[in-house]
Design an enzyme around this catalytic site. Structure first.
Site, short mmCIF file in Angstrom:
data_model
loop_
_atom_site.label_atom_id
_atom_site.label_comp_id
_atom_site.label_asym_id
_atom_site.label_seq_id
_atom_site.Cartn_x
_atom_site.Cartn_y
_atom_site.Cartn_z
N HIS A 386 27.55 33.02 39.28
CA HIS A 386 27.43 33.87 40.48
C HIS A 386 26.27 33.47 41.37
CE1 HIS A 386 28.81 36.96 42.98
NE2 HIS A 386 28.88 37.97 42.14
N ASP A 390 30.82 32.93 44.88
CA ASP A 390 31.05 34.36 45.12
C ASP A 390 32.43 34.75 44.60
OD1 ASP A 390 32.89 33.60 47.18
OD2 ASP A 390 31.17 33.31 48.50
#
Ligand code: COA
Length: 416
Positions: A386, A390
């Site tokens: 992350h 995204d």
């Protein structure tokens, strides 16, 4: 540092050049050590599963005086772990590239390596080449199974082999290796692939994982594989679902290259990898290993299947080399061959994404007309780093991957 995991000889045995002596395993790979000499094994320096040290003797071999070589004790040393070194050997002045396992297979079947055409890199002789050679001699079709037994060809009149049984429905049975319960705690060192797992998973802990799951309707793909499986079998390759999953992932990675990237330790630079070296988590007797299929972006589904067969054969024999086990850029884990639906896969650094596949199940679903039909459903669980990926990117990639698998014909448009 090595751990010997299998031994082929005992003290007093006669050995010839290239006979297997033992298998050694490090946290990177397994290698079969072969004898450099004709002679008699006089001393074994280690017991099974003991840790052997690089550069120290493994066995003492008394060289065979009748062959005109000085009769003195000689030593085979533990070599530094370079798989390549052990696969390049000179035979009677002719350089033949083959792994010790392949040499052994050739020897067991009385095949001269000089008569076999190697199809591997730099004309390396692969296990399939030996099996092909054997098959030509016996008129048999190559077996896809890792056990390398020869199966007879299908009679022309015979139809396609029966559809696979639903393996996931098999009743689970206890493992065949019972755990001996002595009533006392037992402590043993973490070694081999388990040690590699400790290292990798500890490094993975630093990565903030983002998870995304979906369900895929594989009804069309199940049908397509049934049609293609016997064709692949005739060409000596077992065609499972994985080659389709892998190819579809590669097509998706072309659109979303950030998922085939790596982030440097200081999180300053992202490197987009040119090659799609797709790792496949494998459950083996030695533990979890993740060899990778190299350059999937330029491979056909058949080529991926063939490479996967090779990796599975070597993996189940504990003979995968460093090259096969390193350089992965993206991973798929088909835990569904064992069971389960959703999972939470852990990224293998320096990679940034991984997908885990659940078991394919026949479940009721609605078609476009609102009618219930028997669908072949599989769940997928993705994890992505992350810090640089995204959720929307992961979801879009997953949608594309899903669409290729749900309409396998659509892959044709993008295949090279
Ligand atoms: N659901 C149901 N059946 C499946 C399946 C799934 N998700 N995936 C494969 N199958 C079927 C195959 O089609 C094959 O059937 P067939 O013999 O009738 O053709 C059978 O299960 C066995 O497949 P396998 O030979 O194992 O090949 P594969 O290419 O599908 O999988 C591996 C290869 C290496 C991925 C698999 O053997 C394995 O090791 N899986 C475990 C991975 C793991 O441990 N992950 C966890 C990591 S933490």
């Amino acid at each position: 540092m090595f751990v010997k995991c299998r031994r082929y000889i005992k003290e007093g045995d006669s050995v010839s050049q290239f006979d297997s002596i033992c298998e050694v395993q490090s946290d990177k790979a397994s290698v079969t050590i072969t004898s450099r000499y004709d002679g008699i094994i006089r001393k074994l320096h280690y017991n099974l599963d003991e840790i052997a040290y690089v550069g120290k003797p493994l066995v003492d071999i008394e060289i065979d005086a009748s062959k005109g070589v000085a009769s003195e004790e000689d030593v085979v040393e533990t070599p530094p772990m370079s798989h390549e070194e052990h696969t390049h050997q000179e035979i009677k002045g002719h350089k033949t590239l083959a792994t010790p396992a392949v040499r052994r297979l050739a020897m067991e079947n009385n095949i001269k390596l000089s008569e076999v055409v190697g199809t591997g890199k730099d004309n390396r002789i692969l296990k399939e080449d030996i099996l092909n050679y054997l098959a030509k001699q016996t008129g048999a079709i190559l077996p896809p199974s890792p056990k390398a037994e020869i199966i007879p060809p299908l009679p022309k009149s015979e139809t396609v082999p029966a559809a696979p049984k639903d393996k996931a429905r098999k009743i689970p049975v206890p493992v065949s290796r019972p755990i001996v319960f002595s009533g006392k705690d037992k402590t043993e060192p973490v070694t081999g692939f388990q040690k590699a797992m400790v290292k990798t998973m500890s490094a993975a802990l630093k990565i903030p994982h983002f998870g995304y799951c979906d369900e895929i309707d594989l009804t069309q793909l199940v049908q397509l594989r049934e049609e293609l499986k016997p064709l692949a079998q005739i060409r000596g390759v077992k065609l499972s679902f994985m080659p389709f999953f892998i190819k579809a992932a590669s097509l998706g990675l072309l659109q979303y290259p950030i998922l085939n990237a790596s982030l440097d330790e200081s999180c300053q630079n992202v490197t987009y990898k040119a090659s799609h070296n797709i790792g496949v988590a494998m459950d083996t007797e030695q533990g979890l290993i993740v060899p990778n299929v190299k350059n999937v972006q330029v491979c056909s589904v058949f080529e991926i299947a063939s490479e996967l067969n090779r990796l599975q054969s070597l993996g189940s024999a504990g003979q995968l080399g460093t090259n096969d086990l390193t350089g992965g850029t993206f991973t798929l884990s088909n835990i569904g061959t064992i069971g389960g639906t959703y999972t939470k896969p852990v990224i293998l650094p320096p990679e940034v994404a991984i997908g885990a596949l659940g078991k394919i199940q026949v479940l009721p679903r609605f078609n476009g007309k609102g009618e219930v039909f028997k669908a072949q459903i599989m769940n997928v669980s993705w994890s992505a780093d992350h810090r640089i990926i995204d959720g929307a990117t992961m979801a879009r990639f997953s949608n594309l991957w899903k669409s290729y698998l749900e309409n396998p014909a659509s892959m044709l448009l993008d295949l090279k």
